[in-house]
Motif scaffolding. Structure first.
Motif, PDB file in Angstrom:
ATOM      1  N   ALA A  58       0.823  -1.207   0.000  1.00 10.66           N
ATOM      2  CA  ALA A  58       0.000   0.000   0.000  1.00 10.66           C
ATOM      3  C   ALA A  58       0.859   1.260   0.000  1.00 10.66           C
ATOM      4  O   ALA A  58       0.615   2.198  -0.771  1.00 10.66           O
ATOM      5  N   VAL A  59       1.873   1.283   0.842  1.00 11.15           N
ATOM      6  CA  VAL A  59       2.756   2.459   0.906  1.00 11.15           C
ATOM      7  C   VAL A  59       3.500   2.629  -0.414  1.00 11.15           C
ATOM      8  O   VAL A  59       3.595   3.744  -0.945  1.00 11.15           O
ATOM      9  N   ASP A  60       4.006   1.550  -0.972  1.00 12.73           N
ATOM     10  CA  ASP A  60       4.689   1.639  -2.270  1.00 12.73           C
ATOM     11  C   ASP A  60       3.758   2.204  -3.340  1.00 12.73           C
ATOM     12  O   ASP A  60       4.158   3.069  -4.124  1.00 12.73           O
ATOM     13  N   ALA A  61       2.516   1.725  -3.365  1.00 15.22           N
ATOM     14  CA  ALA A  61       1.550   2.207  -4.359  1.00 15.22           C
ATOM     15  C   ALA A  61       1.206   3.669  -4.125  1.00 15.22           C
ATOM     16  O   ALA A  61       1.079   4.451  -5.077  1.00 15.22           O
ATOM     17  N   GLY A  62       1.062   4.060  -2.863  1.00 15.71           N
ATOM     18  CA  GLY A  62       0.752   5.455  -2.546  1.00 15.71           C
ATOM     19  C   GLY A  62       1.878   6.396  -2.923  1.00 15.71           C
ATOM     20  O   GLY A  62       1.653   7.471  -3.488  1.00 15.71           O
ATOM     21  N   VAL A  63       3.092   5.999  -2.631  1.00 16.72           N
ATOM     22  CA  VAL A  63       4.262   6.809  -2.995  1.00 16.72           C
ATOM     23  C   VAL A  63       4.347   6.956  -4.511  1.00 16.72           C
ATOM     24  O   VAL A  63       4.547   8.063  -5.031  1.00 16.72           O
TER      25      VAL A  63
END
Length: 100
Positions: A58-63
């Motif tokens: 999720a964090v990778d996708a958000g970044v």
């Protein structure tokens, strides 16, 4: 009160970018949106919880979503097995307190 398996957080500048990040985070993995906070001077943080791998995805996708819009992510982190006392902080940002 349930214990988080992991927390994922992203901080960026501006509501449009944080909404894009939150949308990408929730679509990319099985995470729960905890909430958000307007930190200061336009910086906004968004918090999600889930298992460690889901929070990482999720964090990778958000970044990536924020960077694809030409903006910068001020910071991001995944905290695996956060101490239960962190809920004293994250509860402040909970969207649950805003819902009827």
């Amino acid at each position: 009160m349930s214990k988080y398996v992991a927390l994922g957080l992203i901080e960026t500048f501006g509501l449009v970018f944080v909404l894009e990040a939150a949308d990408a985070m929730c679509k990319a993995a099985d995470v729960e949106l905890i909430g958000y906070e307007n930190v200061a001077s336009g910086y906004i943080s968004v918090l999600v919880s889930g298992d460690v791998e889901a929070c990482k995805a999720a964090v990778d996708a958000g970044v990536k979503a924020v960077e694809d819009m030409g903006a910068e992510v001020y910071s991001s982190v995944v905290i695996a097995s956060p101490h239960e006392d962190l809920q004293k902080i994250t509860a402040r940002y909970s969207l649950d307190k805003l819902l009827p």
